[in-house]
Design an enzyme around this catalytic site. Structure first.
Site, PDB file in Angstrom:
ATOM      1  N   ASP A   9      -1.724  -0.847   6.051  1.00 38.34           N
ATOM      2  CA  ASP A   9      -1.874  -0.145   7.323  1.00 38.34           C
ATOM      3  C   ASP A   9      -3.311   0.042   7.766  1.00 38.34           C
ATOM      4  O   ASP A   9      -3.550   0.685   8.788  1.00 38.34           O
ATOM      5  CB  ASP A   9      -1.204   1.233   7.243  1.00 38.34           C
ATOM      6  CG  ASP A   9      -1.962   2.198   6.345  1.00 38.34           C
ATOM      7  OD1 ASP A   9      -2.431   3.240   6.843  1.00 38.34           O
ATOM      8  OD2 ASP A   9      -2.096   1.911   5.152  1.00 38.34           O
TER       9      ASP A   9
ATOM     10  N   ASP B  52      -0.133   5.191   0.904  1.00 36.68           N
ATOM     11  CA  ASP B  52      -0.379   6.164   1.966  1.00 36.68           C
ATOM     12  C   ASP B  52      -0.465   5.477   3.328  1.00 36.68           C
ATOM     13  O   ASP B  52      -1.275   4.562   3.514  1.00 36.68           O
ATOM     14  CB  ASP B  52      -1.679   6.920   1.706  1.00 36.68           C
ATOM     15  CG  ASP B  52      -1.634   7.723   0.430  1.00 36.68           C
ATOM     16  OD1 ASP B  52      -1.541   8.957   0.516  1.00 36.68           O
ATOM     17  OD2 ASP B  52      -1.682   7.121  -0.661  1.00 36.68           O
TER      18      ASP B  52
ATOM     19  N   ASP C 150       0.873  -1.161   0.000  1.00 34.16           N
ATOM     20  CA  ASP C 150       0.000   0.000   0.000  1.00 34.16           C
ATOM     21  C   ASP C 150       0.918   1.220   0.000  1.00 34.16           C
ATOM     22  O   ASP C 150       2.115   1.110   0.270  1.00 34.16           O
ATOM     23  CB  ASP C 150      -0.895  -0.033   1.246  1.00 34.16           C
ATOM     24  CG  ASP C 150      -1.744   1.207   1.374  1.00 34.16           C
ATOM     25  OD1 ASP C 150      -2.490   1.520   0.422  1.00 34.16           O
ATOM     26  OD2 ASP C 150      -1.643   1.887   2.412  1.00 34.16           O
TER      27      ASP C 150
END
Length: 224
Positions: free
Chosen positions: A173, A10, A8
């Site tokens: 995240d 961001d 991922d």
């Protein structure tokens, strides 16, 4: 065949929250509402996307202020425009990310990015951060008609990198990343240094890493 590590962007590879919040605040300020979001306190909201930031800001205006119909649809493209022009003013890779990418590449792993950031913006940001060439593939929010947690963007990222889904895992995240990995039938490692910190362990990932230094060894254990 070498295994594939899918990242991922961001909140996983880079802390983009300050630049995202600034873009939302620019929209609020243009309406005379002031800076409604805080770059620290609202960092987690930033990682849920532009519309989530706009809604969070709108929710904080006084009841005596009426927004025009369609305000969100008007402000969203403005947010993206502002963000695109200021995409790496404050954004930085998380500590150790660059070294981890180099170590993974040296070990022969294939690397890809699967993000819910629009593809063009993800391309710009990765180049600004100096790591675009580390990745064999990039799939963004608008690369396909669907986005994470639908598993198809993840599978497309692995395949575009020349890998096989069965020999891959996702580093993320958020709950979206957790759900994406489950839908794709792969393992997921979540970062304990992102916006939620180690509280992200509540999602019961297959692994939780506290620093990028841990990632190369994890990849060796899981993909070899």
């Amino acid at each position: 065949m070498a295994g594939t590590v899918v990242f991922d962007l961001d909140g996983t590879l880079a802390d983009t929250s300050a630049d995202l919040i600034a873009a939302a605040n620019a929209c609020f300020e243009a309406r005379g509402l002031g800076a409604l979001l805080d770059p620290v306190a609202d960092a987690l909201t930033a990682f849920h996307g532009g519309r989530a930031m706009l809604r969070a800001g709108y929710a904080r205006i006084g009841s005596d202020i009426l927004l025009p119909p369609g305000a969100e649809d008007q402000d969203y493209p403005r947010l993206l425009d502002h963000y695109g022009r200021n995409i790496a003013r404050h954004t930085r890779l998380y500590p150790g990310a660059g070294a981890a990418l180099s170590a993974l590449s040296a070990d022969g792993f294939r690397l890809a990015v699967c993000t819910n950031k629009p593809e063009a913006l993800a391309e710009i940001l990765l180049r600004e951060l100096g790591v675009r060439d580390a990745f064999a593939a990039l799939v963004g929010a608008d690369t396909l008609p669907v986005r994470k947690p639908d598993p198809r963007p993840y599978r497309a990222a692995v395949e575009a990198a020349g890998g096989e889904v069965a020999a891959s895992f996702l580093l993320g995240d958020t709950e979206t990343d957790r759900r994406t990995a489950t839908a794709a039938g792969v393992r997921v490692a979540l970062v304990g240094f992102g916006p939620e910190g180690e509280a992200i362990a509540r999602l019961a990932p297959d692994a939780l890493i506290g620093h990028f230094d841990e990632l190369p060894d994890l990849a060796r254990r899981w993909l070899r």
